[in-house]
Write a protein that holds these residues in place. Structure first.
Motif, PDB file in Angstrom:
ATOM      1  N   HIS A  39     -12.607 -65.659 -17.073  1.00 31.99           N
ATOM      2  CA  HIS A  39     -11.254 -66.149 -16.787  1.00 31.99           C
ATOM      3  C   HIS A  39     -11.149 -66.736 -15.379  1.00 31.99           C
ATOM      4  CE1 HIS A  39      -9.774 -63.190 -13.896  1.00 31.99           C
ATOM      5  NE2 HIS A  39     -10.300 -62.222 -14.633  1.00 31.99           N
ATOM      6  N   ASN A  40     -10.135 -67.548 -15.207  1.00 35.07           N
ATOM      7  CA  ASN A  40      -9.872 -68.184 -13.916  1.00 35.07           C
ATOM      8  C   ASN A  40      -8.402 -67.996 -13.553  1.00 35.07           C
ATOM      9  OD1 ASN A  40     -10.506 -69.694 -11.595  1.00 35.07           O
ATOM     10  ND2 ASN A  40      -9.856 -71.599 -12.557  1.00 35.07           N
ATOM     11  N   TRP A  41      -7.871 -66.785 -13.777  1.00 34.04           N
ATOM     12  CA  TRP A  41      -6.483 -66.508 -13.418  1.00 34.04           C
ATOM     13  C   TRP A  41      -6.310 -66.663 -11.920  1.00 34.04           C
ATOM     14  CZ3 TRP A  41      -4.689 -67.205 -17.799  1.00 34.04           C
ATOM     15  CH2 TRP A  41      -5.094 -66.518 -18.945  1.00 34.04           C
ATOM     16  N   GLY A  42      -5.171 -67.159 -11.533  1.00 35.97           N
ATOM     17  CA  GLY A  42      -4.912 -67.473 -10.128  1.00 35.97           C
ATOM     18  C   GLY A  42      -4.884 -68.965  -9.901  1.00 35.97           C
ATOM     19  N   SER A  82      -1.758 -71.966 -17.148  1.00 35.37           N
ATOM     20  CA  SER A  82      -0.865 -72.654 -18.077  1.00 35.37           C
ATOM     21  C   SER A  82      -1.525 -72.927 -19.419  1.00 35.37           C
ATOM     22  CB  SER A  82      -0.390 -73.977 -17.468  1.00 35.37           C
ATOM     23  OG  SER A  82      -1.468 -74.897 -17.357  1.00 35.37           O
ATOM     24  N   LEU A  83      -2.848 -72.721 -19.507  1.00 36.37           N
ATOM     25  CA  LEU A  83      -3.626 -73.044 -20.702  1.00 36.37           C
ATOM     26  C   LEU A  83      -3.402 -74.503 -21.110  1.00 36.37           C
ATOM     27  CD1 LEU A  83      -3.181 -69.822 -22.886  1.00 36.37           C
ATOM     28  CD2 LEU A  83      -5.021 -70.407 -21.308  1.00 36.37           C
ATOM     29  N   ARG A 108     -15.279 -72.931 -12.745  1.00 34.30           N
ATOM     30  CA  ARG A 108     -14.490 -71.812 -13.262  1.00 34.30           C
ATOM     31  C   ARG A 108     -13.497 -72.292 -14.321  1.00 34.30           C
ATOM     32  NH1 ARG A 108     -14.596 -67.014 -10.544  1.00 34.30           N
ATOM     33  NH2 ARG A 108     -12.496 -66.542 -11.277  1.00 34.30           N
ATOM     34  N   ARG A 109     -12.908 -73.471 -14.104  1.00 41.42           N
ATOM     35  CA  ARG A 109     -11.986 -74.020 -15.097  1.00 41.42           C
ATOM     36  C   ARG A 109     -12.711 -74.338 -16.398  1.00 41.42           C
ATOM     37  NH1 ARG A 109      -8.435 -78.340 -11.484  1.00 41.42           N
ATOM     38  NH2 ARG A 109      -7.065 -76.809 -10.481  1.00 41.42           N
TER      39      ARG A 109
END
Length: 212
Positions: free
Chosen positions: A65-68, A74-75, A103-104
């Protein structure tokens, strides 16, 4: 709860900046766990077992994941092209930009495969209530480390959702908090997050973690 009863002692939060170095009692943490507790009669045949509700099994793995990153959260459609001015950036900025792109790509690669193969899983990822439940489940399973505010905040977060009242009345959401209690918890959590901004930036700059 057993761990908390046996070994839980008043202690400082892992992030020492909290509460001006005042020790916190595990009593509130224990009380929050007791509200979350369910009765288990027995467990047989572990093959293909999964924690219920199944939304708790949904989520992007930690290493993917690349949360942050707002675009990732926003997916939305993944941006896979490097900036046109990449070669004019400093070496450090180029490395940071390329790392963000990698990461994206991993993040959206997992989401894309999920959309293709497991639509129910994707629906859970997009459902705010499901993700809040998964976050709460994660915090409940963590050992006592001097922080009850985070768990309390995870408890009250679903109360901001429109469907909470219906869930409460149906028994699907048994936690009850007054408006004042919710406000105090949100204020405490917000203050702690603000306190952490400076130390987080310093740790990133130095290249260390909380223990370091």
């Amino acid at each position: 709860m057993e761990f908390c009863d046996r070994y839980g002692q008043p202690r400082l939060q892992v992030e020492r900046i909290y509460e001006r170095f005042q020790k916190r009692s595990p009593a509130q943490h224990h009380a929050l766990l007791s509200e979350y507790l369910n009765d288990v009669v027995g467990i047989i045949d572990w093959q293909h077992a999964a924690v219920l509700p199944l939304c708790l099994c949904a989520g992007i793995p930690d290493h993917f994941h690349n949360w942050g990153d707002p675009l990732s959260e926003s997916l939305a459609q993944a941006e896979v092209n490097s900036p046109e001015n990449l070669d004019r950036l400093s070496q450090e900025d180029q490395e940071m930009t390329e790392q963000t792109m990698r990461r994206r790509l991993v993040h959206f690669g997992y989401v894309t495969l999920t959309k293709t193969r497991l639509q129910d899983h994707l629906d859970a990822l997009r459902n705010e209530n499901s993700m809040l439940r998964a976050k709460l489940f994660s915090y409940v399973g963590a050992p006592w480390e001097g922080d009850s505010v985070t768990l309390k905040y995870a408890h009250i977060q679903p109360m901001n959702l429109d469907e909470t009242q219906a869930h409460t009345e149906s028994g699907l959401f048994p936690i009850h908090c007054s408006e004042e209690e919710i406000r105090q918890c949100v204020d405490s959590y917000t203050q702690e997050q603000e306190k952490m901004e400076g130390p987080s930036e310093m740790k990133d700059l130095i290249g260390t973690n909380s223990l370091g």
